[in-house]
Design an enzyme around this catalytic site. Structure first.
Site, PDB file in Angstrom:
ATOM      1  N   ARG A  38      42.470 -26.786 -22.149  1.00 17.96           N
ATOM      2  CA  ARG A  38      42.306 -27.753 -23.236  1.00 17.96           C
ATOM      3  C   ARG A  38      42.249 -27.060 -24.587  1.00 17.96           C
ATOM      4  O   ARG A  38      42.695 -27.599 -25.601  1.00 17.96           O
ATOM      5  CB  ARG A  38      41.029 -28.577 -23.026  1.00 17.96           C
ATOM      6  CG  ARG A  38      41.119 -29.616 -21.921  1.00 17.96           C
ATOM      7  CD  ARG A  38      39.802 -30.349 -21.750  1.00 17.96           C
ATOM      8  NE  ARG A  38      39.425 -31.066 -22.952  1.00 17.96           N
ATOM      9  CZ  ARG A  38      38.216 -30.993 -23.532  1.00 17.96           C
ATOM     10  NH1 ARG A  38      37.292 -30.207 -23.031  1.00 17.96           N
ATOM     11  NH2 ARG A  38      37.953 -31.690 -24.614  1.00 17.96           N
ATOM     12  N   HIS A  93      44.191 -28.310 -27.786  1.00 22.00           N
ATOM     13  CA  HIS A  93      43.494 -28.710 -29.005  1.00 22.00           C
ATOM     14  C   HIS A  93      43.839 -27.811 -30.181  1.00 22.00           C
ATOM     15  O   HIS A  93      43.814 -28.243 -31.332  1.00 22.00           O
ATOM     16  CB  HIS A  93      41.984 -28.705 -28.756  1.00 22.00           C
ATOM     17  CG  HIS A  93      41.519 -29.879 -27.950  1.00 22.00           C
ATOM     18  ND1 HIS A  93      40.287 -30.484 -28.139  1.00 22.00           N
ATOM     19  CD2 HIS A  93      42.125 -30.575 -26.954  1.00 22.00           C
ATOM     20  CE1 HIS A  93      40.163 -31.491 -27.289  1.00 22.00           C
ATOM     21  NE2 HIS A  93      41.263 -31.563 -26.564  1.00 22.00           N
ATOM     22  N   VAL A 105      46.554 -29.229 -33.839  1.00 25.12           N
ATOM     23  CA  VAL A 105      45.988 -29.220 -35.192  1.00 25.12           C
ATOM     24  C   VAL A 105      46.452 -27.952 -35.904  1.00 25.12           C
ATOM     25  O   VAL A 105      46.089 -26.851 -35.534  1.00 25.12           O
ATOM     26  CB  VAL A 105      44.452 -29.269 -35.148  1.00 25.12           C
ATOM     27  CG1 VAL A 105      43.893 -29.335 -36.568  1.00 25.12           C
ATOM     28  CG2 VAL A 105      43.975 -30.466 -34.330  1.00 25.12           C
ATOM     29  N   GLY A 160      49.167 -26.496 -35.638  1.00 31.79           N
ATOM     30  CA  GLY A 160      50.000 -25.663 -34.793  1.00 31.79           C
ATOM     31  C   GLY A 160      49.185 -24.635 -34.030  1.00 31.79           C
ATOM     32  O   GLY A 160      47.967 -24.538 -34.170  1.00 31.79           O
ATOM     33  N   ASP A 199      47.747 -21.709 -33.926  1.00 31.02           N
ATOM     34  CA  ASP A 199      47.393 -20.634 -34.856  1.00 31.02           C
ATOM     35  C   ASP A 199      45.981 -20.104 -34.655  1.00 31.02           C
ATOM     36  O   ASP A 199      45.461 -19.368 -35.498  1.00 31.02           O
ATOM     37  CB  ASP A 199      47.550 -21.113 -36.303  1.00 31.02           C
ATOM     38  CG  ASP A 199      46.548 -22.209 -36.663  1.00 31.02           C
ATOM     39  OD1 ASP A 199      45.922 -22.781 -35.739  1.00 31.02           O
ATOM     40  OD2 ASP A 199      46.381 -22.498 -37.866  1.00 31.02           O
ATOM     41  N   ASN A 217      36.046 -31.523 -29.983  1.00 29.97           N
ATOM     42  CA  ASN A 217      36.017 -30.101 -29.603  1.00 29.97           C
ATOM     43  C   ASN A 217      34.644 -29.613 -29.184  1.00 29.97           C
ATOM     44  O   ASN A 217      34.496 -28.481 -28.720  1.00 29.97           O
ATOM     45  CB  ASN A 217      36.525 -29.233 -30.762  1.00 29.97           C
ATOM     46  CG  ASN A 217      38.025 -29.310 -30.919  1.00 29.97           C
ATOM     47  OD1 ASN A 217      38.748 -29.563 -29.959  1.00 29.97           O
ATOM     48  ND2 ASN A 217      38.511 -29.118 -32.130  1.00 29.97           N
ATOM     49  N   HIS A 225      44.833 -33.085 -16.580  1.00 34.19           N
ATOM     50  CA  HIS A 225      43.580 -33.737 -16.211  1.00 34.19           C
ATOM     51  C   HIS A 225      43.298 -33.623 -14.712  1.00 34.19           C
ATOM     52  O   HIS A 225      42.312 -34.169 -14.233  1.00 34.19           O
ATOM     53  CB  HIS A 225      43.609 -35.214 -16.619  1.00 34.19           C
ATOM     54  CG  HIS A 225      43.492 -35.428 -18.097  1.00 34.19           C
ATOM     55  ND1 HIS A 225      43.667 -36.654 -18.692  1.00 34.19           N
ATOM     56  CD2 HIS A 225      43.208 -34.557 -19.106  1.00 34.19           C
ATOM     57  CE1 HIS A 225      43.510 -36.536 -20.005  1.00 34.19           C
ATOM     58  NE2 HIS A 225      43.236 -35.271 -20.277  1.00 34.19           N
ATOM     59  N   THR A 226      44.146 -32.916 -13.998  1.00 28.29           N
ATOM     60  CA  THR A 226      43.869 -32.651 -12.589  1.00 28.29           C
ATOM     61  C   THR A 226      42.692 -31.704 -12.432  1.00 28.29           C
ATOM     62  O   THR A 226      42.131 -31.579 -11.342  1.00 28.29           O
ATOM     63  CB  THR A 226      45.109 -32.055 -11.891  1.00 28.29           C
ATOM     64  OG1 THR A 226      44.814 -31.876 -10.501  1.00 28.29           O
ATOM     65  CG2 THR A 226      45.479 -30.696 -12.465  1.00 28.29           C
ATOM     66  N   ASP A 264      39.440 -35.600 -11.624  1.00 23.17           N
ATOM     67  CA  ASP A 264      40.255 -35.679 -10.408  1.00 23.17           C
ATOM     68  C   ASP A 264      39.306 -35.492  -9.231  1.00 23.17           C
ATOM     69  O   ASP A 264      39.176 -34.396  -8.685  1.00 23.17           O
ATOM     70  CB  ASP A 264      41.319 -34.581 -10.423  1.00 23.17           C
ATOM     71  CG  ASP A 264      42.285 -34.669  -9.253  1.00 23.17           C
ATOM     72  OD1 ASP A 264      42.037 -35.472  -8.333  1.00 23.17           O
ATOM     73  OD2 ASP A 264      43.285 -33.930  -9.250  1.00 23.17           O
ATOM     74  N   SER A 277      39.047 -32.651  -6.165  1.00 19.04           N
ATOM     75  CA  SER A 277      39.816 -31.414  -6.364  1.00 19.04           C
ATOM     76  C   SER A 277      39.850 -31.013  -7.835  1.00 19.04           C
ATOM     77  O   SER A 277      40.839 -30.483  -8.323  1.00 19.04           O
ATOM     78  CB  SER A 277      41.243 -31.569  -5.829  1.00 19.04           C
ATOM     79  OG  SER A 277      41.976 -32.511  -6.588  1.00 19.04           O
ATOM     80  N   ASP A 309      46.446 -29.264  -9.074  1.00 21.38           N
ATOM     81  CA  ASP A 309      47.397 -29.840  -8.118  1.00 21.38           C
ATOM     82  C   ASP A 309      47.971 -31.131  -8.688  1.00 21.38           C
ATOM     83  O   ASP A 309      47.719 -31.486  -9.842  1.00 21.38           O
ATOM     84  CB  ASP A 309      46.727 -30.082  -6.752  1.00 21.38           C
ATOM     85  CG  ASP A 309      45.477 -30.952  -6.846  1.00 21.38           C
ATOM     86  OD1 ASP A 309      45.439 -31.868  -7.703  1.00 21.38           O
ATOM     87  OD2 ASP A 309      44.522 -30.718  -6.077  1.00 21.38           O
TER      88      ASP A 309
END
Length: 327
Positions: A65, A69, A73, A75, A77, A97, A195-196, A246, A249, A254
């Site tokens: 993430r 994230h 925002v 790019g 960087d 965040n 989001h798995t 998820d 798991s 997966d």
């Protein structure tokens, strides 16, 4: 991506303007960028990352993430890493965040690289490499990472509130926000598959269970049995409990996320929204039916594409000595 719905809706209404990134800078990225200036950079990153993931595999989700994230925002960087100062509130302290973890992993890798080749490898490149390695270490896909990003010097909290896709976004908003950074509908549905892994605080989705339209009702697009199970875990005012995105798991990368979304068991509105578009719905159902036949390959391709967003190369930006502060 859990944060106050009302705050962000207001900001989006006032400020949601597509951000134009200069994607031509991505031409400055290449494989093996540090082959002469810092040989063995990827092995150092992988070894250091493994030291953290072996002890805490749940860090893989927030590290993935973190790149998402970061790139959405200003790019890719490394601006998500910067601390706030007395004169500026940085992205890192924006509500979406505040649930990020793993900053110590990035800094640990940076320290190891500074010992080997000081002032050479950017924090932005480290964020990209660590995300790849963390995912592959929990049985996810592996992809080659283009390198050569430089670090930005600006990080603004309000931009993170405005530009990060919220968990309650509908499909039109999601497609628009992804398009504004050069990503298409396929990239949207593929990257949502991240989001798995991971968890979310209840407050990111309790409105779907208790007060969806303001009349004490539940989201009709959500499986009632799934809602019943979530209510056992989350009260309407719960701000501390974590729920698996998820179930069963959440520590393993997966394709089961798509099976859940197809069954109307996506945790966020942004997950359920994938069923509201012809292209994204078709992809969800295809992966659910084929046990994710192309998911890993597609995810790798979209991650490489995302990693090119708004990068700083050449003489732009800087190479930070410490990822939390500008030089």
């Amino acid at each position: 991506m859990a944060f106050s719905r009302h705050i962000v809706v207001l900001i989006l209404q006032l400020m949601l303007v597509p951000l134009a990134f200069n994607l031509c800078n991505a031409q400055g990225l290449k494989y093996g960028f540090y082959s002469k200036t810092c040989p063995g950079v990827e092995s150092i990153v992988r070894k250091t990352t493994a030291q953290f993931i072996s002890k805490a595999p749940t860090l893989a989700a927030p590290l993935l993430r973190m790149q998402f994230h970061d790139c959405f925002v200003r790019g890719c960087d490394g601006s998500v890493m910067l601390n706030s100062t007395k004169n500026n509130q940085a992205e890192r302290d924006a509500i979406p965040n505040q649930s990020l973890r793993g900053f110590q992993v990035i800094n640990g890798v940076k320290s190891a690289l500074e010992n080997k080749c000081p002032g050479v490898v950017s924090c932005a490149d480290i964020v990209a490499l660590v995300a790849r390695d963390a995912v592959s270490m929990i049985n996810g896909p592996y992809w080659k990472v283009l390198l050569g990003r430089r670090d930005g010097r600006v990080s603004i909290m309000l931009e993170a509130l405005t530009l990060l896709p919220p968990p309650f976004a509908n499909i039109s908003t999601l497609k628009s926000q992804f398009a504004s950074v050069g990503l298409n509908a396929k990239d949207l549905v593929v990257l949502s598959g991240g989001h798995t892994i991971g968890t979310s605080h209840c407050f990111a989705f309790t409105n779907r269970m208790y007060n969806f339209t303001g009349n004490g009702d539940a989201d009709p697009t959500m499986d009632p049995n799934y809602i019943a199970g979530l209510k056992l875990k989350c009260s309407p005012t719960d701000v501390t409990t974590l729920v698996e995105m998820d179930p069963g798991s959440f520590k393993t990368f997966d394709e089961k996320y798509y099976t859940l979304v197809a069954k109307r068991r996506g945790l966020f509105q942004s997950d359920s929204a994938l069923l509201d578009d012809i292209e994204t719905r078709a992809y969800v159902k295809r992966q659910a039916l084929t046990h994710g036949k192309t998911f890993f390959k597609d995810f790798a391709k979209s991650m490489v594409k995302m990693g090119k967003i708004g990068v700083l190369t050449g003489q732009a930006g800087e190479i930070r000595k410490h990822c939390d502060f500008v030089n």
